[in-house]
Design an enzyme around this catalytic site. Structure first.
Site, PDB file in Angstrom:
ATOM      1  N   LYS A 104     -37.889 -29.885  30.431  1.00  0.00           N
ATOM      2  CA  LYS A 104     -38.024 -30.125  28.990  1.00  0.00           C
ATOM      3  C   LYS A 104     -37.171 -31.336  28.628  1.00  0.00           C
ATOM      4  CE  LYS A 104     -38.347 -27.305  24.789  1.00  0.00           C
ATOM      5  NZ  LYS A 104     -37.578 -28.050  23.789  1.00  0.00           N
ATOM      6  N   ARG A 144     -48.036 -23.107  29.107  1.00  0.00           N
ATOM      7  CA  ARG A 144     -47.333 -24.160  28.373  1.00  0.00           C
ATOM      8  C   ARG A 144     -47.924 -25.511  28.782  1.00  0.00           C
ATOM      9  NH1 ARG A 144     -42.985 -27.705  29.086  1.00  0.00           N
ATOM     10  NH2 ARG A 144     -41.680 -28.023  27.239  1.00  0.00           N
ATOM     11  N   SER A 201     -37.527 -19.024  21.123  1.00  0.00           N
ATOM     12  CA  SER A 201     -36.395 -19.646  21.817  1.00  0.00           C
ATOM     13  C   SER A 201     -35.255 -19.828  20.831  1.00  0.00           C
ATOM     14  CB  SER A 201     -36.790 -21.019  22.379  1.00  0.00           C
ATOM     15  OG  SER A 201     -37.711 -20.885  23.435  1.00  0.00           O
TER      16      SER A 201
END
Length: 216
Positions: free
Chosen positions: A146, A46, A117
């Site tokens: 996040k 990521r 998600s």
């Protein structure tokens, strides 16, 4: 290559490590190697956030991380970059609700692993119909990783979604101290970033998490 079975997916989700250059205090290559030695079962690249790698640098880092995963038999998932996943021949991709449509992603990646998600039963049902292989549920606990994270859901959200029969992994603020709570509520595994990537001893942090998840 045949689609992965739900049983295989549940086994792989146990200790799901996610990281990129912006999440690591040390060289991401070293971090991943140590995390694998500690017992992670799947890895997601990521590369997001302020100061993240782009273009050729992102590709090169992905190539090096993928090589390490391949050498150690760890599935390599790419977050929200279908082109990169296909270029690297990754084992799969993971997308969020703000990313590309899951139906279109499934068409592009064929039988590779598709993770989505979700933050509600409705989103979970939609992802299942779109062909997701597993669902990332959360954020279970508060997370600073996040910046645009949704509201904290708590473990209760797992109760409503587990009846879909999909492989589930908890996301958001999970560490060795609360991982058992997530597993006891119906998740097949836990996904973490800083619980491993920011640890003073990465291998030990991964091993402790694995013990909580698998050895409970």
């Amino acid at each position: 290559m045949a689609r992965i079975s739900p049983e295989q997916m549940r086994s792989l989700l146990k200790v799901y490590f996610i990281t990129g250059s912006t999440n690591c205090l040390k060289d991401p290559i070293h971090v991943l190697e140590q995390a694998i030695h500690g017992g992670i079962t799947i890895f997601q690249y990521r590369e997001k956030g302020e100061g993240c790698l782009d273009d050729l640098e992102k590709m090169e880092m992905g190539r090096r991380l993928h090589r390490i995963c391949k050498e150690n038999g760890i599935p390599f998932i790419v977050n929200d970059d279908i082109e990169l996943a296909l270029e690297l021949d990754a084992d799969g991709v993971h997308i969020g609700q703000e990313d590309e449509d899951a139906i279109q992603v499934r068409k592009q990646i064929g039988d590779k692993i598709l993770g989505v998600s979700v933050h509600s039963l409705e989103e979970a049902e939609t992802a299942k119909l779109a062909g997701a292989d597993y669902l990332g549920i959360g954020p279970i606990f508060a997370t600073a990783t996040k910046k645009d994270a949704r509201a904290v859901q708590g473990t209760a959200i797992l109760e409503g979604i587990k009846d879909l029969g999909m492989p589930l992994v908890g996301i958001g603020g999970i560490n060795a101290d609360n991982a058992v709570d997530v597993m006891n509520t119906g998740a097949d595994g836990v996904s973490v970033i800083t619980a491993i990537s920011h640890a003073a001893d990465i291998k030990e942090a991964a091993a402790r998490l694995k013990e909580k998840v698998i050895g409970r």
